[in-house]
Design an enzyme around this catalytic site. Structure first.
Site, short mmCIF file in Angstrom:
data_model
loop_
_atom_site.label_atom_id
_atom_site.label_comp_id
_atom_site.label_asym_id
_atom_site.label_seq_id
_atom_site.Cartn_x
_atom_site.Cartn_y
_atom_site.Cartn_z
N GLU A 262 0.68 7.20 -5.60
CA GLU A 262 1.84 6.45 -6.43
C GLU A 262 2.11 7.01 -7.77
O GLU A 262 1.22 7.68 -8.55
CB GLU A 262 1.27 5.13 -6.66
CG GLU A 262 1.93 4.15 -7.42
CD GLU A 262 1.16 2.81 -7.66
OE1 GLU A 262 1.94 1.67 -8.06
OE2 GLU A 262 -0.15 2.70 -7.34
N CYS B 66 0.45 0.97 -2.88
CA CYS B 66 -0.86 0.44 -3.82
C CYS B 66 -1.01 -1.05 -3.28
O CYS B 66 -1.44 -1.30 -2.15
CB CYS B 66 -0.69 0.50 -5.09
SG CYS B 66 -2.31 0.42 -6.28
N LYS C 89 8.20 -0.55 -4.67
CA LYS C 89 7.07 -1.45 -4.48
C LYS C 89 7.23 -2.82 -4.80
O LYS C 89 8.04 -3.37 -5.54
CB LYS C 89 6.02 -1.23 -5.75
CG LYS C 89 4.62 -1.76 -5.56
CD LYS C 89 3.84 -1.05 -6.96
CE LYS C 89 2.43 -1.60 -6.66
NZ LYS C 89 1.61 -0.91 -7.78
#
Length: 264
Positions: free
Chosen positions: A40, A142, A108
């Site tokens: 990330e 994540c 994300k």
């Protein structure tokens, strides 16, 4: 397909991050990898703070153009995290680059903590997949993988492999995420899950490391250590786990229940 994960050390390094990723991609290709994943915000560094506002680039920016050239030259696809500028909005994003194909961008869905929320905008739940090397591949970043709905949505969309660039911090609970949650996500959806973290520390955060590739039966095919830069690899062969899908038909049963509700 042979998959490689590049666990990057966050410790200060004079070599530009794009170059480090490019060189790692070349090494992965030479070792036979078809696709490599980096963490990330790998291109900027996760702990760069407010500087991320200036470092952010559009999806078609210099990072993407440069790395696409490396992908074309090496023949190895790449998924890597970067701070994306989309008009006036900033996202934590991942770019999937394949030889001879346009980039695929995932943003994300769920931001973690005040640090991310002060800089970036969440995209909310979204399903992004792409085809490569005969596989349908899904993307998360994540914190997204810690919501079971995200992984299940990708599995129901047909993903066989889910790639997760991450910046898992070294804090209570993180070893459980890396060592237990990732294999469970793979098992409960009968898919491969690849989780690629940073290691060591930058000026803001320490990272858990423990990047891993989990198989549909919940076993870890490969795992990096808690510290230090590492390259791990595994063969992704969905057909080898057909018996597990027969014994644990979670997706088939879910789809059947949804069809029954629709008929009712």
């Amino acid at each position: 397909m042979k998959l490689a994960l590049y666990q990057m050390s966050a410790t200060a390094n004079p070599t530009p991050r794009a170059r480090r990723i490019s060189e790692a991609l070349t090494r992965a290709s030479a070792a036979g990898a078809d696709l490599m994943v980096a963490p990330e915000l790998a291109l900027s560094g996760y702990g760069a703070g407010d500087a991320l506002r200036d470092l952010a680039q559009p999806a078609e920016g210099q990072w993407c153009q440069h790395l696409q050239e490396v992908v074309e030259a090496s023949g190895c696809a790449l998924v890597t995290g970067f701070p994306e500028r989309l008009g006036d909005t900033l996202h934590i994003s991942a770019m999937a680059l394949r030889p001879g194909r346009p980039p695929v961008i995932y943003r994300k869905g769920f931001l973690y903590g005040d640090y991310e929320k002060a800089i970036f905008t969440p995209a909310g739940p979204n399903v992004v997949t792409f085809e490569y090397a005969g596989l349908k591949i899904g993307l998360l970043i994540c914190f997204d993988v810690e919501f079971p709905e995200c992984t299940r949505s990708l599995a129901l969309a047909g993903a066989e492999l889910i790639l997760v660039p991450t910046a898992l911090p070294a804090q209570p609970g993180s070893p459980f995420v890396a060592n237990a949650m990732i294999p469970v996500r793979a098992y409960e959806n009968q898919v491969f899950v690849a989780y690629c973290d940073h290691a060591d520390a930058d000026d803001a955060f320490a990272y858990q490391g423990l990047s891993s590739i989990a198989a549909p039966d919940g076993t870890l095919l490969a795992q990096a250590p808690e510290t230090g830069e590492a390259m791990i690899q595994a063969e992704i062969t969905p057909a080898a786990y057909a018996e597990g899908r027969r014994l644990n038909p979670y997706l088939a049963e879910w789809r059947a229940s949804q069809r029954a509700q629709t008929r009712d």
